[in-house]
Design a protein around this motif. Structure first.
Motif, PDB file in Angstrom:
ATOM      1  N   ALA A 145       0.847  -1.199   0.000  1.00 30.34           N
ATOM      2  CA  ALA A 145       0.000   0.000   0.000  1.00 30.34           C
ATOM      3  C   ALA A 145       0.882   1.248   0.000  1.00 30.34           C
ATOM      4  O   ALA A 145       1.982   1.232   0.566  1.00 30.34           O
ATOM      5  CB  ALA A 145      -0.903  -0.024   1.224  1.00 30.34           C
ATOM      6  N   PRO A 146       0.418   2.300  -0.636  1.00 29.98           N
ATOM      7  CA  PRO A 146      -0.828   2.393  -1.401  1.00 29.98           C
ATOM      8  C   PRO A 146      -0.640   1.871  -2.830  1.00 29.98           C
ATOM      9  O   PRO A 146       0.334   2.199  -3.489  1.00 29.98           O
ATOM     10  CB  PRO A 146      -1.113   3.888  -1.421  1.00 29.98           C
ATOM     11  N   ALA A 147      -1.546   1.039  -3.263  1.00 30.47           N
ATOM     12  CA  ALA A 147      -1.533   0.508  -4.627  1.00 30.47           C
ATOM     13  C   ALA A 147      -2.603   1.211  -5.436  1.00 30.47           C
ATOM     14  O   ALA A 147      -3.654   1.579  -4.899  1.00 30.47           O
ATOM     15  CB  ALA A 147      -1.779  -0.991  -4.608  1.00 30.47           C
ATOM     16  N   ARG A 148      -2.331   1.404  -6.704  1.00 30.61           N
ATOM     17  CA  ARG A 148      -3.287   2.047  -7.610  1.00 30.61           C
ATOM     18  C   ARG A 148      -3.761   1.032  -8.643  1.00 30.61           C
ATOM     19  O   ARG A 148      -2.942   0.312  -9.221  1.00 30.61           O
ATOM     20  CB  ARG A 148      -2.628   3.222  -8.335  1.00 30.61           C
ATOM     21  N   PRO A 149      -5.062   0.973  -8.898  1.00 33.80           N
ATOM     22  CA  PRO A 149      -5.543   0.036  -9.916  1.00 33.80           C
ATOM     23  C   PRO A 149      -5.087   0.465 -11.309  1.00 33.80           C
ATOM     24  O   PRO A 149      -4.977   1.656 -11.604  1.00 33.80           O
ATOM     25  CB  PRO A 149      -7.062   0.096  -9.787  1.00 33.80           C
ATOM     26  N   LEU A 150      -4.807  -0.506 -12.145  1.00 32.89           N
ATOM     27  CA  LEU A 150      -4.469  -0.280 -13.546  1.00 32.89           C
ATOM     28  C   LEU A 150      -5.519  -0.954 -14.412  1.00 32.89           C
ATOM     29  O   LEU A 150      -6.103  -1.964 -14.015  1.00 32.89           O
ATOM     30  CB  LEU A 150      -3.093  -0.881 -13.879  1.00 32.89           C
ATOM     31  N   GLN A 151      -5.738  -0.423 -15.588  1.00 32.91           N
ATOM     32  CA  GLN A 151      -6.689  -1.012 -16.528  1.00 32.91           C
ATOM     33  C   GLN A 151      -6.230  -2.414 -16.913  1.00 32.91           C
ATOM     34  O   GLN A 151      -5.072  -2.609 -17.279  1.00 32.91           O
ATOM     35  CB  GLN A 151      -6.780  -0.132 -17.779  1.00 32.91           C
ATOM     36  N   GLY A 152      -7.112  -3.383 -16.825  1.00 32.67           N
ATOM     37  CA  GLY A 152      -6.790  -4.741 -17.246  1.00 32.67           C
ATOM     38  C   GLY A 152      -6.848  -4.858 -18.759  1.00 32.67           C
ATOM     39  O   GLY A 152      -7.462  -4.031 -19.439  1.00 32.67           O
ATOM     40  N   THR A 153      -6.215  -5.875 -19.306  1.00 31.27           N
ATOM     41  CA  THR A 153      -6.185  -6.064 -20.755  1.00 31.27           C
ATOM     42  C   THR A 153      -7.314  -6.958 -21.259  1.00 31.27           C
ATOM     43  O   THR A 153      -7.433  -7.175 -22.458  1.00 31.27           O
ATOM     44  CB  THR A 153      -4.832  -6.657 -21.178  1.00 31.27           C
ATOM     45  N   ALA A 154      -8.121  -7.491 -20.357  1.00 32.34           N
ATOM     46  CA  ALA A 154      -9.262  -8.340 -20.711  1.00 32.34           C
ATOM     47  C   ALA A 154     -10.229  -8.312 -19.527  1.00 32.34           C
ATOM     48  O   ALA A 154      -9.850  -7.911 -18.422  1.00 32.34           O
ATOM     49  CB  ALA A 154      -8.803  -9.768 -20.989  1.00 32.34           C
ATOM     50  N   PRO A 155     -11.472  -8.732 -19.724  1.00 31.01           N
ATOM     51  CA  PRO A 155     -12.451  -8.673 -18.632  1.00 31.01           C
ATOM     52  C   PRO A 155     -12.040  -9.416 -17.363  1.00 31.01           C
ATOM     53  O   PRO A 155     -12.454  -9.058 -16.284  1.00 31.01           O
ATOM     54  CB  PRO A 155     -13.708  -9.287 -19.245  1.00 31.01           C
ATOM     55  N   THR A 156     -11.243 -10.464 -17.468  1.00 28.01           N
ATOM     56  CA  THR A 156     -10.857 -11.231 -16.278  1.00 28.01           C
ATOM     57  C   THR A 156      -9.482 -10.837 -15.759  1.00 28.01           C
ATOM     58  O   THR A 156      -8.905 -11.546 -14.937  1.00 28.01           O
ATOM     59  CB  THR A 156     -10.849 -12.735 -16.600  1.00 28.01           C
ATOM     60  N   ARG A 157      -8.964  -9.718 -16.233  1.00 28.30           N
ATOM     61  CA  ARG A 157      -7.614  -9.283 -15.842  1.00 28.30           C
ATOM     62  C   ARG A 157      -7.662  -7.955 -15.119  1.00 28.30           C
ATOM     63  O   ARG A 157      -8.437  -7.069 -15.462  1.00 28.30           O
ATOM     64  CB  ARG A 157      -6.723  -9.167 -17.069  1.00 28.30           C
ATOM     65  N   TRP A 158      -6.792  -7.847 -14.107  1.00 32.79           N
ATOM     66  CA  TRP A 158      -6.663  -6.623 -13.324  1.00 32.79           C
ATOM     67  C   TRP A 158      -5.188  -6.274 -13.235  1.00 32.79           C
ATOM     68  O   TRP A 158      -4.328  -7.138 -13.372  1.00 32.79           O
ATOM     69  CB  TRP A 158      -7.200  -6.822 -11.905  1.00 32.79           C
ATOM     70  N   GLY A 159      -4.920  -5.024 -12.938  1.00 34.01           N
ATOM     71  CA  GLY A 159      -3.553  -4.602 -12.727  1.00 34.01           C
ATOM     72  C   GLY A 159      -3.452  -3.729 -11.493  1.00 34.01           C
ATOM     73  O   GLY A 159      -4.429  -3.098 -11.079  1.00 34.01           O
ATOM     74  N   LEU A 160      -2.276  -3.710 -10.900  1.00 35.59           N
ATOM     75  CA  LEU A 160      -1.981  -2.833  -9.770  1.00 35.59           C
ATOM     76  C   LEU A 160      -0.627  -2.184 -10.011  1.00 35.59           C
ATOM     77  O   LEU A 160       0.289  -2.833 -10.522  1.00 35.59           O
ATOM     78  CB  LEU A 160      -1.881  -3.611  -8.458  1.00 35.59           C
TER      79      LEU A 160
END
Length: 191
Positions: A145-160
């Motif tokens: 922390a603190p982590a920031r969300p990133l746009q995922g490259t597909a519906p089942t993907r997330w980034g931090l």
């Protein structure tokens, strides 16, 4: 008539998307489950057809029909929103649960892997601790922390995005990628 879609098939769907990043881990898991690459592709194809069919039932009903009655269900507050969390065990990842978050109207907001209640969380202190499949999105976010969300490259993907030290205590800007909530890879971000 096709055979019923089972929890084994669902695990293959999760693995199919993870194969894009970690084919060796997926190959090992697929063999552990005793299924072929073709069976994994077929399970994913069937899942996509069920989700996209004009006659498709809602996502919540689809998860229940495939995974059965949730192992547990609990009210959860996410930010200022109230929702319900359903959890199911998956044999391939006994220390994790597949979690579905439902809106008050019953629509699925999210579905991903989380640590099982009572299971010990991994010790995440350095970049070297962030190995594929070692942690979930919320575990990495809490550890660094603190982590920031990133746009995922597909519906089942997330980034931090977060800052983490390496084994020599040098701090790095990190981008971590998750599939179905499970860490797949990290990269050091260039300034």
């Amino acid at each position: 008539m096709p055979s019923p879609f089972t929890p084994l098939d669902f695990q293959l769907v999760l693995l199919r998307r993870m194969a894009d990043h970690n084919p060796d881990l997926v190959e090992h898991a697929r063999r552990e489950l005793g299924v072929s690459t073709g069976e994994m592709r077929e399970a994913n194809k069937r899942w996509q057809a069920m989700a996209r069919s004009p006659r498709a039932r809602g996502a919540a009903a689809r998860y229940r029909s495939v995974l059965g009655t949730p192992e547990s269900s609990a009210a959860r507050r996410v930010g200022d929103l109230d929702c319900e969390a359903w959890l199911w065990p998956l044999p391939l990842w006994p220390e994790l649960r597949f979690e579905v978050l439902l809106a008050p109207n019953g629509e699925v907001w999210n579905g991903w892997l989380v640590r099982a209640p009572g299971a010990p969380a991994p010790r995440l202190r350095t970049l070297e601790d962030l190995t594929p499949w070692s942690c979930t999105v919320d575990e990495a976010a809490r550890a660094f922390a603190p982590a920031r969300p990133l746009q995922g490259t597909a519906p089942t993907r997330w980034g931090l995005a977060f800052t983490a030290p390496d084994a020599h205590a040098v701090r790095h800007e990190v981008a971590a990628e998750f599939t179905w909530g499970l860490l797949q890879r990290t990269g050091v971000r260039q300034p």
